[in-house]
Design a protein around this motif. Structure first.
Motif, PDB file in Angstrom:
ATOM      1  N   ALA A  66      -0.143   5.153   0.516  1.00 38.37           N
ATOM      2  CA  ALA A  66      -0.660   3.799   0.330  1.00 38.37           C
ATOM      3  C   ALA A  66      -2.174   3.741   0.468  1.00 38.37           C
ATOM      4  O   ALA A  66      -2.838   2.919  -0.182  1.00 38.37           O
ATOM      5  CB  ALA A  66      -0.007   2.860   1.344  1.00 38.37           C
ATOM      6  N   TRP A  67      -2.742   4.600   1.314  1.00 37.48           N
ATOM      7  CA  TRP A  67      -4.160   4.473   1.634  1.00 37.48           C
ATOM      8  C   TRP A  67      -5.077   4.726   0.437  1.00 37.48           C
ATOM      9  O   TRP A  67      -6.220   4.278   0.434  1.00 37.48           O
ATOM     10  CB  TRP A  67      -4.544   5.390   2.791  1.00 37.48           C
ATOM     11  N   SER A  68      -4.600   5.419  -0.600  1.00 33.14           N
ATOM     12  CA  SER A  68      -5.469   5.762  -1.722  1.00 33.14           C
ATOM     13  C   SER A  68      -4.993   5.191  -3.047  1.00 33.14           C
ATOM     14  O   SER A  68      -5.531   5.552  -4.097  1.00 33.14           O
ATOM     15  CB  SER A  68      -5.585   7.288  -1.847  1.00 33.14           C
ATOM     16  N   ASN A  69      -4.014   4.288  -3.030  1.00 33.02           N
ATOM     17  CA  ASN A  69      -3.444   3.793  -4.275  1.00 33.02           C
ATOM     18  C   ASN A  69      -4.285   2.643  -4.827  1.00 33.02           C
ATOM     19  O   ASN A  69      -4.357   1.569  -4.228  1.00 33.02           O
ATOM     20  CB  ASN A  69      -2.001   3.348  -4.057  1.00 33.02           C
ATOM     21  N   ARG A  70      -4.919   2.864  -5.972  1.00 34.76           N
ATOM     22  CA  ARG A  70      -5.812   1.869  -6.554  1.00 34.76           C
ATOM     23  C   ARG A  70      -5.047   0.662  -7.087  1.00 34.76           C
ATOM     24  O   ARG A  70      -5.557  -0.468  -7.057  1.00 34.76           O
ATOM     25  CB  ARG A  70      -6.643   2.508  -7.666  1.00 34.76           C
ATOM     26  N   ASN A  71      -3.839   0.874  -7.579  1.00 32.27           N
ATOM     27  CA  ASN A  71      -3.065  -0.259  -8.082  1.00 32.27           C
ATOM     28  C   ASN A  71      -2.655  -1.202  -6.955  1.00 32.27           C
ATOM     29  O   ASN A  71      -2.670  -2.430  -7.117  1.00 32.27           O
ATOM     30  CB  ASN A  71      -1.830   0.238  -8.825  1.00 32.27           C
ATOM     31  N   LEU A  72      -2.269  -0.647  -5.805  1.00 33.59           N
ATOM     32  CA  LEU A  72      -1.935  -1.486  -4.654  1.00 33.59           C
ATOM     33  C   LEU A  72      -3.155  -2.281  -4.196  1.00 33.59           C
ATOM     34  O   LEU A  72      -3.055  -3.478  -3.908  1.00 33.59           O
ATOM     35  CB  LEU A  72      -1.408  -0.614  -3.514  1.00 33.59           C
ATOM     36  N   ARG A  73      -4.293  -1.622  -4.141  1.00 34.02           N
ATOM     37  CA  ARG A  73      -5.532  -2.305  -3.751  1.00 34.02           C
ATOM     38  C   ARG A  73      -5.846  -3.432  -4.734  1.00 34.02           C
ATOM     39  O   ARG A  73      -6.303  -4.518  -4.333  1.00 34.02           O
ATOM     40  CB  ARG A  73      -6.656  -1.275  -3.710  1.00 34.02           C
ATOM     41  N   GLU A  74      -5.583  -3.190  -6.031  1.00 29.46           N
ATOM     42  CA  GLU A  74      -5.876  -4.179  -7.063  1.00 29.46           C
ATOM     43  C   GLU A  74      -4.988  -5.415  -6.928  1.00 29.46           C
ATOM     44  O   GLU A  74      -5.478  -6.551  -6.943  1.00 29.46           O
ATOM     45  CB  GLU A  74      -5.698  -3.540  -8.442  1.00 29.46           C
ATOM     46  N   ILE A  75      -3.674  -5.221  -6.783  1.00 29.76           N
ATOM     47  CA  ILE A  75      -2.789  -6.388  -6.751  1.00 29.76           C
ATOM     48  C   ILE A  75      -2.916  -7.153  -5.440  1.00 29.76           C
ATOM     49  O   ILE A  75      -2.633  -8.357  -5.396  1.00 29.76           O
ATOM     50  CB  ILE A  75      -1.319  -6.005  -7.002  1.00 29.76           C
ATOM     51  N   ALA A  76      -3.357  -6.481  -4.387  1.00 31.74           N
ATOM     52  CA  ALA A  76      -3.440  -7.140  -3.080  1.00 31.74           C
ATOM     53  C   ALA A  76      -4.385  -8.331  -3.091  1.00 31.74           C
ATOM     54  O   ALA A  76      -4.217  -9.274  -2.311  1.00 31.74           O
ATOM     55  CB  ALA A  76      -3.871  -6.145  -2.009  1.00 31.74           C
ATOM     56  N   ASP A  77      -5.374  -8.329  -3.974  1.00 28.38           N
ATOM     57  CA  ASP A  77      -6.331  -9.435  -4.070  1.00 28.38           C
ATOM     58  C   ASP A  77      -5.866 -10.538  -5.012  1.00 28.38           C
ATOM     59  O   ASP A  77      -6.583 -11.524  -5.196  1.00 28.38           O
ATOM     60  CB  ASP A  77      -7.690  -8.915  -4.559  1.00 28.38           C
ATOM     61  N   HIS A  78      -4.686 -10.375  -5.621  1.00 29.84           N
ATOM     62  CA  HIS A  78      -4.243 -11.329  -6.631  1.00 29.84           C
ATOM     63  C   HIS A  78      -2.841 -11.872  -6.393  1.00 29.84           C
ATOM     64  O   HIS A  78      -2.504 -12.934  -6.922  1.00 29.84           O
ATOM     65  CB  HIS A  78      -4.291 -10.673  -8.014  1.00 29.84           C
ATOM     66  N   VAL A  79      -2.012 -11.172  -5.637  1.00 27.58           N
ATOM     67  CA  VAL A  79      -0.636 -11.605  -5.396  1.00 27.58           C
ATOM     68  C   VAL A  79      -0.591 -12.475  -4.143  1.00 27.58           C
ATOM     69  O   VAL A  79      -1.021 -12.054  -3.066  1.00 27.58           O
ATOM     70  CB  VAL A  79       0.297 -10.390  -5.241  1.00 27.58           C
ATOM     71  N   ARG A  80      -0.058 -13.673  -4.299  1.00 25.67           N
ATOM     72  CA  ARG A  80       0.056 -14.610  -3.173  1.00 25.67           C
ATOM     73  C   ARG A  80       1.527 -15.002  -3.015  1.00 25.67           C
ATOM     74  O   ARG A  80       2.203 -15.313  -3.992  1.00 25.67           O
ATOM     75  CB  ARG A  80      -0.796 -15.854  -3.424  1.00 25.67           C
ATOM     76  N   SER A  81       2.012 -15.000  -1.774  1.00 25.25           N
ATOM     77  CA  SER A  81       3.406 -15.356  -1.532  1.00 25.25           C
ATOM     78  C   SER A  81       3.578 -15.827  -0.098  1.00 25.25           C
ATOM     79  O   SER A  81       2.743 -15.538   0.771  1.00 25.25           O
ATOM     80  CB  SER A  81       4.313 -14.143  -1.799  1.00 25.25           C
ATOM     81  N   GLY A  82       4.679 -16.513   0.130  1.00 22.64           N
ATOM     82  CA  GLY A  82       5.038 -16.922   1.482  1.00 22.64           C
ATOM     83  C   GLY A  82       6.055 -15.999   2.123  1.00 22.64           C
ATOM     84  O   GLY A  82       6.473 -16.237   3.264  1.00 22.64           O
TER      85      GLY A  82
END
Length: 277
Positions: free
Chosen positions: A65-81
Motif C-alpha cells: 500500500a505504501w507505494s501504490n500510486r493509484n491508491l494515493r490518487e483515489i484517496a483524494d477523490h473518494v468520499r464515503s460514510g
C-alpha cells in the motif's frame, strides 16, 4: 498477519483516514507496532459505499500500500460514510488480487486478521461445508474468504453474530477432529452498508489486537483544538487493528472474546463464543 480499519460516520475523503493520521494504516504497512509482522506488504484493499448503490466498490492490488500510486490518487477523490481498508501479510496463501481483502458478496463486506491453524489440513472439509449455491462465488484461496462464505452458508444475512459464531464453532470442531489444538485466530470486520460488526476471538483466548474509538462528543470535550472532531458527527466511529495515533483517551481495546455493533441509535458490545455449526 494483517492490519485493518473500518470507518462509519460522517462522509469523509479516504485520505482523511488512510493517510493523514500519525500512525495511519499506510504507516502501519511499514511500521506496525502491535502486529505479528512489522511489515504488511502482501497486498491491500479498500471498500466503500456510495448513495443509491447497494453493493460496495472494491479496489484491491497485490503490491504494498505504501507505494501504490493509484491508491494515493483515489484517496483524494473518494468520499464515503463507510470505509473498509486492509493491508495484508500472507499466512501462506498466494499473493494475488483475489486473495486481498475486503471480500464482497452482494451488499456485504468482510475482512479478517488472523488465521485458521493448519489450514492446509482442514481446508477440504471446510470447503465442502459451503452451500453449493455460494461456492462459485469464491474467487481466492484464503482461509479468510472461506470463513466469509461459511458464515454466509450459516445464515449471515439473517443473523450476522450467530452466523459468525457458528462459523467459528465449525472451524474449531473441524480443526480438533484433525488434531489441531487451537484452530482459530480472528479479528473480523463485517458490514451490510448500514451497520458494522467487529469480532475479536481466538481458540487460545489470546487474540490479535483490536480497538474502537471513543465517542466523538467525549473526544471533542477532551480535545477541542482537533479540527477533525469538529467536522464529524457524534455517531462517527473507527474500529482498528491498532490505534492510528496517540491522542489521549481516543482508543479503547475491544475485550477478549467479544463483538461490537456500530449502528444508528446506539452502539453495543456483547460477549462472543463459538456455537455448534
Amino acid at each position: 498477519m494483517c492490519r485493518w480499519l473500518a470507518y462509519v460516520g460522517t462522509p469523509v475523503l479516504l485520505d482523511t483516514i488512510l493517510y493523514k493520521p500519525a500512525h495511519s494504516l499506510i504507516d502501519q504497512s511499514l511500521h506496525s507496532r502491535l502486529g505479528v509482522e512489522t511489515t504488511n506488504g502482501d497486498g491491500f484493499g479498500v471498500g466503500w459505499y456510495t448513495p443509491d448503490v447497494d453493493a460496495p466498490a472494491l479496489v484491491r492490488d497485490i503490491g504494498p500500500a505504501w507505494s501504490n500510486r493509484n491508491l494515493r490518487e483515489i484517496a483524494d477523490h473518494v468520499r464515503s460514510g463507510l470505509f473498509f481498508a486492509h493491508i495484508r501479510a500472507s499466512t501462506g496463501t498466494a499473493v494475488q488480487q483475489s486473495n486481498c481483502h475486503p471480500f464482497r458478496h452482494g451488499n456485504w463486506m468482510w475482512m479478517h486478521n488472523g488465521a485458521i491453524a493448519d489450514f492446509h489440513r482442514i481446508k477440504r472439509d471446510l470447503t465442502l461445508a459451503v452451500d453449493p449455491g455460494l461456492f462459485p462465488d469464491i474467487e481466492g484461496a484464503t482461509d479468510s474468504e472461506l470463513m466469509f462464505f461459511l458464515a454466509l452458508t450459516l445464515g449471515l444475512e439473517q443473523d450476522p453474530p450467530g452466523a459468525v459464531a457458528r462459523m467459528a464453532g465449525l472451524v474449531e470442531d473441524t480443526g480438533r477432529r484433525h488434531g489441531v489444538e487451537f484452530p482459530l485466530q480472528m479479528t473480523i470486520a463485517l458490514t451490510d452498508g448500514a451497520r458494522l460488526w467487529a469480532f475479536r476471538y481466538s481458540s487460545r483466548k489470546d487474540s490479535r489486537s483490536l480497538f474502537y474509538s471513543t465517542r466523538v462528543d467525549t473526544l471533542r470535550a477532551l480535545h477541542p483544538d482537533v479540527a477533525f472532531l469538529r467536522d464529524v458527527s457524534d455517531e462517527t466511529r473507527l474500529v482498528v487493528s491498532e490505534p492510528l495515533g496517540d491522542l489521549p483517551g481516543a482508543w479503547n481495546e475491544v475485550p477478549e472474546s467479544s463483538y461490537g455493533v456500530v449502528q444508528p441509535g446506539g452502539d453495543e458490545m456483547h460477549p462472543f463464543a463459538p456455537l455448534p455449526g
